[in-house]
Design an enzyme around this catalytic site. Sequence first.
Site, PDB file in Angstrom:
ATOM      1  N   SER A 172       1.798  22.415  21.746  1.00 42.90           N
ATOM      2  CA  SER A 172       0.336  22.364  21.762  1.00 42.90           C
ATOM      3  C   SER A 172      -0.113  21.033  22.356  1.00 42.90           C
ATOM      4  O   SER A 172       0.198  20.752  23.516  1.00 42.90           O
ATOM      5  CB  SER A 172      -0.212  22.562  20.347  1.00 42.90           C
ATOM      6  OG  SER A 172      -1.618  22.581  20.352  1.00 42.90           O
ATOM      7  N   THR A 173      -0.773  20.181  21.576  1.00 45.54           N
ATOM      8  CA  THR A 173      -1.277  18.910  22.099  1.00 45.54           C
ATOM      9  C   THR A 173      -0.138  18.062  22.653  1.00 45.54           C
ATOM     10  O   THR A 173       0.839  17.799  21.973  1.00 45.54           O
ATOM     11  CB  THR A 173      -1.991  18.134  20.989  1.00 45.54           C
ATOM     12  OG1 THR A 173      -2.958  18.979  20.377  1.00 45.54           O
ATOM     13  CG2 THR A 173      -2.666  16.901  21.550  1.00 45.54           C
ATOM     14  N   HIS A 187      -0.551  26.237  23.618  1.00 47.68           N
ATOM     15  CA  HIS A 187      -1.949  26.451  23.252  1.00 47.68           C
ATOM     16  C   HIS A 187      -2.822  25.988  24.413  1.00 47.68           C
ATOM     17  O   HIS A 187      -2.843  24.797  24.744  1.00 47.68           O
ATOM     18  CB  HIS A 187      -2.314  25.649  22.000  1.00 47.68           C
ATOM     19  CG  HIS A 187      -1.589  26.077  20.769  1.00 47.68           C
ATOM     20  ND1 HIS A 187      -1.590  25.333  19.612  1.00 47.68           N
ATOM     21  CD2 HIS A 187      -0.836  27.174  20.491  1.00 47.68           C
ATOM     22  CE1 HIS A 187      -0.881  25.952  18.676  1.00 47.68           C
ATOM     23  NE2 HIS A 187      -0.403  27.067  19.195  1.00 47.68           N
ATOM     24  N   MET A 236      -0.493  19.689  17.300  1.00 43.89           N
ATOM     25  CA  MET A 236      -1.168  19.601  16.007  1.00 43.89           C
ATOM     26  C   MET A 236      -0.839  20.826  15.167  1.00 43.89           C
ATOM     27  O   MET A 236      -0.572  21.909  15.677  1.00 43.89           O
ATOM     28  CB  MET A 236      -2.681  19.550  16.214  1.00 43.89           C
ATOM     29  CG  MET A 236      -3.183  18.311  16.914  1.00 43.89           C
ATOM     30  SD  MET A 236      -4.983  18.353  17.047  1.00 43.89           S
ATOM     31  CE  MET A 236      -5.262  16.992  18.189  1.00 43.89           C
ATOM     32  N   ASP A 245       1.866  25.588  13.698  1.00 40.42           N
ATOM     33  CA  ASP A 245       2.202  26.823  14.405  1.00 40.42           C
ATOM     34  C   ASP A 245       3.644  26.746  14.904  1.00 40.42           C
ATOM     35  O   ASP A 245       4.042  25.756  15.525  1.00 40.42           O
ATOM     36  CB  ASP A 245       1.248  27.024  15.585  1.00 40.42           C
ATOM     37  CG  ASP A 245       1.409  28.386  16.250  1.00 40.42           C
ATOM     38  OD1 ASP A 245       1.858  29.329  15.565  1.00 40.42           O
ATOM     39  OD2 ASP A 245       1.092  28.497  17.447  1.00 40.42           O
TER      40      ASP A 245
END
Length: 373
Positions: A195-196, A222, A314, A317
């Site tokens: 993600s991030t 993401h 973050m 997940d």
Amino acid sequence: MACRVVVVDDSGFFRRRIAEILNADVGIEVVGTAANGQEAIKLAKELKPDVITMDIEMPVMDGITAVRHIMADTPCPILMFSTLTTDGAQATLDALDAGAMDFLPKRFNEMAGDEESAKAMLRRRVRTLARSRVRASTPGTTARPAPGGTPARPSGPSATPPPASGARPAEQVSKASDINPGKLKSARAVLIGTSTGGPVALQEVLKHLPKTFPLPIVLIQHMPASFTPAFAERLNKLCQIEVREAANGDMLKPGLALLAPGGMQMLLEGGSATRIKITDSEPGTIYKPSVDISFQSAVAALRGQVLAVVLTGMGADGREGARALKGLGAKIWAQDAASCVVYGMPAAVAEAGLADDILTLTEVGPALVKGFC
């Protein structure tokens, strides 16, 4: 102590709006505003904020150029505001390459289903970035803490059962040379969730893989729907392996990396050959695409015969998907805290005792080569 933020945008209205939203949180204080990138560089040096929110298109100096200067001179977490268009995707990817840590849509109605949720999302992302670690200006180098910051942890409760059989303690970091190919011989695919910080992390990992890499790769990042085609194209140009956005019915093939389309869910389906199924998300699904959903689909499709890798991001997940895969004998790798932009998703996996190996970002690609080539 409140998180200190500098807001950068050429629109006076937007500067005031962002400042008003952030200052409504007692844990956030807007300490300065700037109308262009040149002013942002000056304020970054003078105020040393914990987070900067940065527009992309501005007069005098654009946001991408400003990010490069700030990350070279006075690094701090930078959140980009971007338009969700093809051009916006390219510019945002450039900003992430330059050192920005995260991005959000410029228009609040594109952030969430309603304005209050969008405001809460902005405040949450700023607080998380303030706690996170900052990448050095050169991608792949070891991160260093933001002023007063510590690695961000998963946003929800994290189960911490005893480590699974063969799992590595969260503080013990492996090297590529430690990888035993014999323990990976049953794997039929590599699944990578992030993600991030993921766009730069995936570039760092995939650039090491030779064109003849013997396994298919599934990528879950993401990212909004309008961004994934541009991101897949960028990866394809940078890597020796083929990378493209996944489409319904695509078959998994050696040396091919398929990127989950933004805004959708990517499932693996078994049979005579493993194929991709692209579906809409069920109501209430937070992540689109979701690492957990893709990982869990591999339980039935590949019977756990995978290597699952969880990189910077973050939240948590990927943890439950990794747990399901681990139950069928899959191998799980997690990125270490020091090299993460945000140590959330890998932390959730490591602290749940699911990681067989924990690797720095620069070791993940070489470890894949060591394990499979």
